[in-house]
Write a protein that holds these residues in place. Structure first.
Motif, short mmCIF file in Angstrom:
data_model
loop_
_atom_site.label_atom_id
_atom_site.label_comp_id
_atom_site.label_asym_id
_atom_site.label_seq_id
_atom_site.Cartn_x
_atom_site.Cartn_y
_atom_site.Cartn_z
N TYR A 50 0.97 -0.64 9.91
CA TYR A 50 0.23 0.28 9.04
C TYR A 50 -1.11 0.66 9.66
O TYR A 50 -1.60 1.77 9.48
CB TYR A 50 0.07 -0.33 7.64
CG TYR A 50 1.41 -0.44 6.95
CD1 TYR A 50 1.94 0.66 6.27
CD2 TYR A 50 2.18 -1.60 7.03
CE1 TYR A 50 3.18 0.60 5.67
CE2 TYR A 50 3.43 -1.68 6.43
CZ TYR A 50 3.92 -0.57 5.75
OH TYR A 50 5.16 -0.63 5.17
N GLN A 53 -0.33 3.24 12.52
CA GLN A 53 -0.03 4.63 12.11
C GLN A 53 -1.22 5.30 11.41
O GLN A 53 -1.10 6.39 10.87
CB GLN A 53 1.21 4.68 11.22
CG GLN A 53 1.04 4.06 9.86
CD GLN A 53 2.03 4.58 8.82
OE1 GLN A 53 2.90 5.38 9.10
NE2 GLN A 53 1.88 4.10 7.59
N LYS A 137 -9.12 -0.83 5.06
CA LYS A 137 -8.32 -0.03 4.13
C LYS A 137 -6.89 -0.56 4.04
O LYS A 137 -6.31 -0.69 2.97
CB LYS A 137 -8.24 1.42 4.64
CG LYS A 137 -9.15 2.38 3.93
CD LYS A 137 -8.95 3.79 4.46
CE LYS A 137 -9.37 3.91 5.93
NZ LYS A 137 -9.33 5.23 6.50
N GLU A 138 -6.32 -0.85 5.20
CA GLU A 138 -4.93 -1.29 5.21
C GLU A 138 -4.78 -2.70 4.64
O GLU A 138 -3.73 -3.06 4.10
CB GLU A 138 -4.33 -1.17 6.61
CG GLU A 138 -4.18 0.27 7.10
CD GLU A 138 -3.48 1.19 6.11
OE1 GLU A 138 -2.45 0.78 5.53
OE2 GLU A 138 -3.97 2.31 5.88
N ARG A 140 -6.50 -3.75 2.10
CA ARG A 140 -6.50 -3.50 0.65
C ARG A 140 -5.11 -3.01 0.19
O ARG A 140 -4.57 -3.48 -0.82
CB ARG A 140 -7.57 -2.43 0.37
CG ARG A 140 -7.82 -2.17 -1.08
CD ARG A 140 -9.02 -1.24 -1.25
NE ARG A 140 -8.76 0.05 -0.60
CZ ARG A 140 -9.72 0.86 -0.15
NH1 ARG A 140 -10.99 0.56 -0.27
NH2 ARG A 140 -9.40 2.02 0.42
N THR A 141 -4.56 -2.10 0.98
CA THR A 141 -3.24 -1.57 0.61
C THR A 141 -2.17 -2.66 0.68
O THR A 141 -1.27 -2.71 -0.15
CB THR A 141 -2.85 -0.41 1.55
OG1 THR A 141 -3.95 0.47 1.63
CG2 THR A 141 -1.65 0.34 1.03
N GLN A 144 -2.15 -4.78 -2.36
CA GLN A 144 -1.50 -4.08 -3.47
C GLN A 144 0.02 -4.07 -3.30
O GLN A 144 0.76 -4.20 -4.26
CB GLN A 144 -2.06 -2.66 -3.54
CG GLN A 144 -1.88 -2.02 -4.90
CD GLN A 144 -2.96 -0.98 -5.17
OE1 GLN A 144 -4.17 -1.27 -5.12
NE2 GLN A 144 -2.56 0.24 -5.42
N ARG A 145 0.45 -3.92 -2.04
CA ARG A 145 1.90 -3.89 -1.78
C ARG A 145 2.53 -5.24 -2.13
O ARG A 145 3.62 -5.30 -2.69
CB ARG A 145 2.13 -3.54 -0.31
CG ARG A 145 3.55 -3.08 0.00
CD ARG A 145 3.71 -2.65 1.46
NE ARG A 145 2.78 -1.60 1.83
CZ ARG A 145 1.98 -1.63 2.91
NH1 ARG A 145 2.01 -2.66 3.74
NH2 ARG A 145 1.18 -0.64 3.15
N GLN A 147 1.32 -7.43 -4.27
CA GLN A 147 1.29 -7.57 -5.74
C GLN A 147 2.40 -6.79 -6.42
O GLN A 147 2.96 -7.23 -7.41
CB GLN A 147 -0.05 -7.04 -6.27
CG GLN A 147 -1.17 -8.03 -6.18
CD GLN A 147 -2.43 -7.41 -6.76
OE1 GLN A 147 -2.84 -6.33 -6.35
NE2 GLN A 147 -3.02 -8.08 -7.73
N SER A 148 2.72 -5.63 -5.86
CA SER A 148 3.67 -4.78 -6.57
C SER A 148 5.13 -5.28 -6.44
O SER A 148 6.01 -4.76 -7.11
CB SER A 148 3.55 -3.31 -6.14
OG SER A 148 3.90 -3.19 -4.80
N GLN B 256 1.58 -6.17 -12.11
CA GLN B 256 0.28 -6.58 -11.58
C GLN B 256 -0.56 -5.40 -11.12
O GLN B 256 -1.77 -5.45 -11.08
CB GLN B 256 0.47 -7.56 -10.41
CG GLN B 256 1.00 -8.91 -10.87
CD GLN B 256 1.02 -9.94 -9.76
OE1 GLN B 256 0.64 -9.67 -8.63
NE2 GLN B 256 1.46 -11.14 -10.08
N VAL B 257 0.15 -4.31 -10.71
CA VAL B 257 -0.57 -3.14 -10.24
C VAL B 257 -0.34 -1.99 -11.23
O VAL B 257 0.80 -1.72 -11.61
CB VAL B 257 -0.07 -2.71 -8.84
CG1 VAL B 257 -0.88 -1.53 -8.33
CG2 VAL B 257 -0.13 -3.88 -7.87
#
Lengths: 426, 428
Positions: A50, A53, A137-138, A140-141, A144-145, A147-148, B256-257
């Motif tokens: 990530y 790219q 930034k990546e 942080r992403t 989130q990835r 967590q999701s 969670q998100v």
């Protein structure tokens, strides 16, 4: 002519695969990086593609890079992570139009490949490391990835089942890495890891399309100046041993449908002769709509909308999945176990066998209609170090006997039953 | 008579024939492919819940989810399950129901003609019984619950539900456990007889096939069935206001998100044919310009941590409804909603940059070529276009002729304050 016209050659630090075909209107390039899954590297590996790219020395931001891709008639660039057996695979993919279908005749391949190489080989650097604003930034992403995964209950249940089945082994790790490790990564240590990847990973580069006129090898040698690997990789995946004690794990969340995931060990993996029989077994057990699981759990008992099994080709696992009402847990588990027993007792007829073989044949042939599917099929051969031509594969399926299927079925052992249910559900 | 329609630049040829009973058949040969993919589609979806039944004199309203229920039940016959017929013949079959279509399909690498016969015959020979209708309620009930736990699906349907006051597009395609409880054998037959006449259907075959052979097979197959000509189907839709029904909805779920989707309801639907194609492509070009990965807006939102790679956008329009949806997983759902709105507003005020438009146009043409690698895309999209009097193979020519002015005027017509709404999924 072979069904997959596959030419393979060594090209510096990577293996080059060329698949010449006029089937497609675009050309597909896939680059695979292979290394062992491990707790030390899993999170860096999840982050690295990530970051790559997100900017190169020539196109220093994601915006600049994406603008360039659009100019190339919307060439697509994507990255991906996968677990194949004990390996953590990073994938870079590009797909661009073949100019013969456009009202313009500038060749796109050279430019597109230049951009692709730029992403992989020439990342944006600041003081000899990655650009820390990109890395942050990546990071942080990525958090989130990770967590999701929790938010998609089917994926979550799969992850939890794997963790429970392999608690202290690399295979239990998720390809997105470990959330708690993210903060320890920075532009410097990630760059060091990137250099290690370039020098040590086993790398395969695939081209699929109408490539006849082009000297791909020269282009690749020029654009990917990777050091030759010092030692040929001999690592293969260790199969999950068959001595297991059945376990049950239940968890509660505020949800409406229970997710039942059952993990079995089969002792058979891609490189084995019994792999064909495993595929036929899985097809009859829960792979298709004529399978025992679909017919009994869904059609006969109306317990579920989906009830299916799939196999993991390298570790030798079979995973059964079904979405059910909480109160039907015991009943469904019993029915699924009965179906395995039926398979072990050879309780299936020639018609089911033939139907299953036909469907597998169909699936294999359909997979290679798709450029990505073709690469995926070939790459199994790299991971398992057993290259199988599609013809050989089709013949192998054809030759499977009832005895073969029974033998494989007999080996299959239930490891863990994982159930995600509603809060306060019985 | 079979018509031949060549597309020279794309190096494809399409074959078309309308049968005597009104069935439209299309064949697109694909050399080098192992697979043949066929869809048999009726112009009948979840929104068609209010209509005059065949031979009826008064309009009826049918239970929510019945089109999808019918799709499930058509596979079951008195003595067998059609899934099994296909798999014995080496094909995998499936079906899906959308807002406006129900499609039955198979893909196979062998016995193409035999599977095609199975497809056409099973769809044209319904068998519904009280017992099997009851049994299906358990299976579909679990399908509904599966979607109820799916946060992406809930957010998407939530934003559509917000937009519409009465239009049935606001109702979940599968209905609810309560609404499907009302479905009976009789109501299924009513829907079937009204909407499954060949003149309301399209058969599309794509793969390594011979068009003449397919056409002559379908011709004799259809000639042997006694269909009477059917008058046009009367469907009713209440008049919708341009305004959205609800401005905001927040759904607490086990996640969670958070997710935030914003939507714009198309204020003036009703376009068909080339008008619709132009409008749809214009709005999609505009969305790329506004929010594509090369846009400043995307860069800003990503850099500020308001969106991640789940960010997406899309516009779709059918005969009597349309909407655009934009959104992402996010750490700040309220802020994202506000920002997205103001970005759209800002974009609508300014003229479109010709260079950027040119670039996005190229991107779209390239994506279209890529999509043509997929037999599934070709069959499904061609049919969708056909039902809206559009031609899939006009996409590139229309893209090439669209001007900045066209896009600007489409944007002004579509993105309005009163047509804007927000749906968020937040952790419980």
């Amino acid at each position: 002519m072979a069904i997959i016209p596959h030419e393979k050659s060594s090209c510096g630090g990577l293996t080059l695969h060329k698949i010449q075909t006029e089937k497609y209107k675009t050309t597909t390039v896939v680059m695979q990086f292979k290394s062992r899954l491990s707790e030390e590297t899993v999170t860096k590996r999840a982050l690295l593609p990530y970051v790559l790219q997100s900017g190169t020395e020539n196109y220093p931001s994601s915006k600049a890079l994406r603008t360039e891709l659009e100019k190339l008639y919307g060439a697509t660039l994507g990255v991906d992570l996968a677990k194949k057996g004990d390996f953590h695979i990073m994938t870079f993919r590009m797909d661009f139009a073949n100019e013969k279908f456009l009202s313009e005749d500038k060749p796109l391949l050279k430019k597109a490949l230049g951009l692709f190489a730029d992403v992989v080989m020439n990342p944006k650097k600041v003081d000899g490391a990655f650009d820390s604003s990109i890395v942050d930034k990546e990071k942080r992403t990525l958090k989130q990835r990770i967590q999701s995964i929790y938010d998609d209950k089917m994926r979550y249940s799969n992850m939890r089942l794997t963790q429970e089945m392999f608690p202290n082994e690399p295979f239990g790790l998720h390809v997105y890495g470990i959330k708690e490790q993210i903060d320890q990564i920075d532009a410097n240590n990630l760059y060091e890891y990137y250099e290690k990847v370039c020098n040590e990973d086993e790398i395969d580069l695939y081209f699929v399309g109408d490539l006849d006129e082009i000297s791909i090898k020269d282009l690749v040698t020029d654009l990917f100046p990777l050091k030759e690997r010092t030692e040929a990789s001999s690592a293969i995946t260790e199969k999950a041993p068959l001595e297991v004690k059945e376990r049950e794990v239940q968890e509660e969340q505020e949800i409406k449908q229970g997710k039942l995931h059952m993990g079995f060990r089969s002792g058979v993996s891609y490189a084995d002769d019994d792999y064909y029989a495993l595929q036929v077994f899985n097809g009859m057990f829960g792979g298709f709509s004529h399978s025992k699981l679909f017919r009994n759990v869904r059609e006969k008992e109306s317990l579920a909308y989906y009830a299916a099994s799939r196999y993991e080709s390298h570790k030798g696992l079979i995973i059964v999945m079904s979405g059910i009402e909480f109160k039907n847990y015991n009943k469904t588990v019993d029915i699924i176990k009965e179906q395995l027993t039926a398979m072990q007792n050879g309780d299936f007829n020639d018609e089911e066998m033939n139907q299953t073989k036909t469907m597998i044949r169909n699936q294999l042939l359909e997979t290679v209609d798709d450029a990505k599917g073709m690469v995926e099929l070939l790459y199994h051969g790299v991971v398992s170090q057993k290259l199988r031509s599609l013809e050989e594969w089709l013949d192998g399926i054809d030759a499977v006997t009832t005895e073969d299927v029974k033998r494989v079925a007999d080996q299959v052992k239930l490891d863990t039953v994982y159930f995600l249910k509603g809060e306060g559900a019985e | 008579m079979m018509r031949t329609i060549p597309f020279n630049q794309l190096q494809e040829t399409l074959y078309h024939q309308t049968m005597d009973n009104g069935l439209d058949v299309y064949v697109l040969p694909k050399k080098g492919f192992n697979k043949t993919y066929a869809t048999f589609t009726t112009k009948y979806g979840s929104v068609d819940n209010h209509f005059v039944p065949l031979n009826g004199s008064e309009d009826v309203k049918v239970p929510d989810g019945i089109a999808h229920f019918l799709e499930h039940k058509l596979f079951e016959k008195e003595d067998r399950d059609v899934f099994q017929d296909f798999s014995k013949q080496g094909a995998s079959s499936n079906a899906f129901t959308s807002f406006t279509r129900t499609a039955y399909l198979f893909s196979t690498t062998q016995n193409v003609m035999q599977n095609l016969e199975t497809l056409v015959d099973f769809v044209q020979a319904p068998y519904f019984s009280d017992e099997s209708v009851e049994k299906e309620k358990g299976i579909i009930g679990q399908e509904i619950e599966m979607y109820n736990d799916n946060s992406d699906w809930r957010a998407y349907f939530g934003v559509i539900e917000n937009m519409f006051h009465k239009h049935p597009v606001k109702i979940d395609i599968a209905g609810t456990v309560e609404s499907i409880a009302k479905i009976t054998k009789e109501s299924l037959y009513t829907c079937y007889e009204t909407f499954y006449h060949p003149s309301n259907m399209v058969l599309f075959v794509v793969g390594n096939v011979n068009p003449e052979e397919i056409m002559s097979f379908v011709e004799s197959n259809q000639a042997a069935k006694s269909y009477k000509d059917q008058p046009p189907i009367e469907r009713f839709f209440d008049k919708e206001s341009q305004r959205v029904a609800e401005k905001k909805k927040v759904l607490p779920m086990s996640v969670q998100v958070a997710k935030c989707l914003v939507g714009f309801k198309e204020p003036n639907p009703g376009r068909q044919g080339r008008d619709l194609l132009k409008h749809e492509l214009s709005i999609n070009l505009a969305l790329d310009l506004m929010f594509g990965q090369s846009s400043e807006n995307y860069e800003t939102l990503y850099n500020e941590g308001l969106i991640d790679q789940s960010f997406s956008y899309d516009f779709t329009e059918e005969e009597n409804f349309g909407f655009s949806v934009v959104g992402s997983n996010t750490s700040s759902p309220d802020e994202l909603a506000e920002r997205l709105y103001s970005m759209v507003e800002e974009f609508s005020k300014n003229p479109i940059d010709e260079d950027q438009l040119e670039r996005i146009r190229k991107k779209k043409i390239g994506s279209f070529l890529r999509a043509l690698n997929s037999p599934e895309f070709i069959a499904n999209q061609f049919t969708r276009y056909r039902f809206n009097d559009m031609d899939l193979f006009e996409v590139v020519p229309v893209l090439e002729e669209l001007t900045a002015k066209d896009v600007e005027s489409a944007v002004k017509g579509h993105f309005k304050e009163e047509s804007f709404t927000v749906c968020q999924v937040v952790p419980k």
